[in-house]
Design a protein around this motif. Structure first.
Motif, PDB file in Angstrom:
ATOM      1  N   TYR A 104      -9.596  -2.285  -3.490  1.00 58.90           N
ATOM      2  CA  TYR A 104     -10.129  -1.859  -4.837  1.00 58.90           C
ATOM      3  C   TYR A 104      -9.874  -0.673  -4.707  1.00 58.90           C
ATOM      4  O   TYR A 104     -10.389  -0.709  -5.763  1.00 58.90           O
ATOM      5  CB  TYR A 104     -11.314  -2.611  -5.294  1.00 58.90           C
ATOM      6  N   ILE A 105      -9.762  -0.351  -4.246  1.00 51.53           N
ATOM      7  CA  ILE A 105      -9.429   1.279  -4.093  1.00 51.53           C
ATOM      8  C   ILE A 105      -8.035   1.639  -4.367  1.00 51.53           C
ATOM      9  O   ILE A 105      -7.179   0.984  -3.983  1.00 51.53           O
ATOM     10  CB  ILE A 105      -9.744   2.484  -3.252  1.00 51.53           C
ATOM     11  N   SER A 106      -7.169   1.725  -5.606  1.00 51.17           N
ATOM     12  CA  SER A 106      -6.340   2.911  -6.080  1.00 51.17           C
ATOM     13  C   SER A 106      -6.649   3.573  -7.332  1.00 51.17           C
ATOM     14  O   SER A 106      -7.380   3.680  -8.298  1.00 51.17           O
ATOM     15  CB  SER A 106      -5.271   1.197  -6.964  1.00 51.17           C
ATOM     16  N   VAL A 114      -8.724  10.800  -2.625  1.00 53.43           N
ATOM     17  CA  VAL A 114     -10.028  11.133  -1.596  1.00 53.43           C
ATOM     18  C   VAL A 114      -9.660  12.676  -0.390  1.00 53.43           C
ATOM     19  O   VAL A 114      -9.220  13.181   0.118  1.00 53.43           O
ATOM     20  CB  VAL A 114      -9.823   9.804  -0.393  1.00 53.43           C
ATOM     21  N   ALA A 119      -9.680  -2.173   1.509  1.00 53.76           N
ATOM     22  CA  ALA A 119      -9.666  -1.626   0.571  1.00 53.76           C
ATOM     23  C   ALA A 119      -8.502  -1.741  -0.237  1.00 53.76           C
ATOM     24  O   ALA A 119      -7.856  -0.674  -1.365  1.00 53.76           O
ATOM     25  CB  ALA A 119      -9.188  -0.860   1.347  1.00 53.76           C
ATOM     26  N   LYS A 124      -0.764   8.269  -9.857  1.00 51.88           N
ATOM     27  CA  LYS A 124      -1.745   7.658 -11.125  1.00 51.88           C
ATOM     28  C   LYS A 124      -1.237   6.825 -11.580  1.00 51.88           C
ATOM     29  O   LYS A 124      -1.752   5.485 -12.201  1.00 51.88           O
ATOM     30  CB  LYS A 124      -3.021   8.200 -11.291  1.00 51.88           C
ATOM     31  N   ASN A 158      -2.867   5.414  -3.826  1.00 49.41           N
ATOM     32  CA  ASN A 158      -3.998   6.566  -3.681  1.00 49.41           C
ATOM     33  C   ASN A 158      -3.231   7.500  -2.981  1.00 49.41           C
ATOM     34  O   ASN A 158      -2.539   7.850  -2.491  1.00 49.41           O
ATOM     35  CB  ASN A 158      -4.664   6.081  -2.562  1.00 49.41           C
ATOM     36  N   THR A 208      -8.633   7.205   7.975  1.00 50.07           N
ATOM     37  CA  THR A 208      -8.553   7.214   5.731  1.00 50.07           C
ATOM     38  C   THR A 208      -7.548   6.751   5.845  1.00 50.07           C
ATOM     39  O   THR A 208      -7.297   6.175   4.647  1.00 50.07           O
ATOM     40  CB  THR A 208      -8.867   8.721   5.625  1.00 50.07           C
ATOM     41  N   ALA A 246      -7.460   6.236  -6.683  1.00 51.72           N
ATOM     42  CA  ALA A 246      -7.803   7.058  -5.949  1.00 51.72           C
ATOM     43  C   ALA A 246      -7.179   8.702  -5.721  1.00 51.72           C
ATOM     44  O   ALA A 246      -6.083   8.285  -5.362  1.00 51.72           O
ATOM     45  CB  ALA A 246      -8.833   6.845  -5.155  1.00 51.72           C
ATOM     46  N   LEU A 288      -7.472   2.953   3.671  1.00 53.98           N
ATOM     47  CA  LEU A 288      -6.708   2.696   2.703  1.00 53.98           C
ATOM     48  C   LEU A 288      -5.407   1.967   2.410  1.00 53.98           C
ATOM     49  O   LEU A 288      -5.150   0.836   1.761  1.00 53.98           O
ATOM     50  CB  LEU A 288      -6.013   3.619   2.129  1.00 53.98           C
ATOM     51  N   THR A 332      -1.521  -1.146  -3.953  1.00 53.43           N
ATOM     52  CA  THR A 332      -2.717  -0.121  -4.811  1.00 53.43           C
ATOM     53  C   THR A 332      -1.934   1.777  -3.856  1.00 53.43           C
ATOM     54  O   THR A 332      -0.813   1.339  -3.193  1.00 53.43           O
ATOM     55  CB  THR A 332      -3.737  -0.112  -3.859  1.00 53.43           C
ATOM     56  N   ARG A 370       1.175  -1.324   0.009  1.00 51.23           N
ATOM     57  CA  ARG A 370      -0.021  -0.044   0.114  1.00 51.23           C
ATOM     58  C   ARG A 370       0.838   1.167   0.078  1.00 51.23           C
ATOM     59  O   ARG A 370       1.647   1.273   1.076  1.00 51.23           O
ATOM     60  CB  ARG A 370      -0.750   0.129   0.957  1.00 51.23           C
TER      61      ARG A 370
END
Length: 248
Positions: free
Chosen positions: A231-233, A237, A229, A163, A177, A220, A235, A224, A175, A132
């Motif tokens: 499947y969150i990448s 926030v 989390a 990104k 983020n 937060t 992003a 993350l 991931t 992460r």
């Protein structure tokens, strides 16, 4: 909710105060081993001892210090699973007064250390199986902030790199983020607004009608960094009390 952070190892930059310290506290409370990096030796050692973390003193703009951070983290914990990119901001000022040297200095502060540390940590994040990367940036990546021209210019570029990194590392289960804090009660906020913080007219622009707490950023980050989390990448926030008006 069990975030699955027990036994994981996190590196947190700028960990002696403000959001970095709160993030370190949050990760440690979830059972993670935390390597806390900052310049002030006495402060970072005291805070690391208090929460059971590893104190590493250094300057994030020093390549040698970042190498030592990674070496000491792996020596202490044997792994790196989470990297939290966090640090101070460039000086305030209008766009018309920015010089090329100012821009170069801002890039050296905001982008270059991130690139270096991620490069050093990638072998360990790949071994983790659930790496992460979380960057603490600013709402300036979504909407320019008056009198913060350097932040407005450089931080969106940092997010562009992050990104792109997210797309490249996604197939490996890593991931990437970004958190875009709004007005958070930190030393930086008081440096910009004075000891009393934002005036009433500034708070009136925030739907929550208050500044945020560093612990709200930490919560937060912990999510993350969690198993949930995955499947969150890629992003960005916002954690800003609803201040940003943009649709995207």
């Amino acid at each position: 909710m069990d975030l699955g952070l027990s036994g994981r190892t996190a590196i947190v930059l700028g960990a002696s105060q403000g959001m970095g310290l709160a993030i370190s506290e949050g990760l440690a409370s979830e059972g993670a081993d935390v390597a806390m990096f900052a310049r002030r030796a006495e402060v970072i050692e005291r805070e690391a001892k208090r929460i059971g973390g590893l104190a590493v003193t250094g300057d994030l703009t020093s390549e040698a210090d970042l190498e030592r951070l990674v070496d000491e983290t792996v020596k202490a914990f044997g792994r790196i699973d989470v990297v939290v990119l966090n640090g101070g901001g460039p000086p305030p000022g209008p766009a018309a007064s920015v010089t090329a040297a100012d821009v170069a200095a801002a890039v050296e502060l905001l982008l270059v250390p991130h690139v270096r540390l991620v490069g050093l940590c990638l072998p360990y994040l790949r071994k983790s199986g659930r790496g992460r990367i979380v960057a603490i940036e600013s709402t300036s990546v979504k909407e320019p902030i008056a009198n913060l021209a350097l932040s407005n210019a450089v931080r969106p570029g940092v997010v562009g790199w992050l990104k792109t990194l997210a797309r490249e590392l996604g197939p490996e289960g890593i991931t990437v983020n970004t958190i875009a804090p709004g007005r958070i009660d930190t030393e930086r906020l008081h440096a910009l607004y004075g000891p009393d913080g934002p005036p009433p007219e500034a708070l009136a622009l925030i739907p929550a009608r208050r500044v945020g707490a560093p612990a709200e950023i930490a919560a937060t980050v912990c999510f993350l960094a969690s198993e949930q989390a995955a499947y969150i990448s890629g992003a960005v926030v916002p954690v800003d009390g609803g201040m940003l008006n943009g649709l995207f």
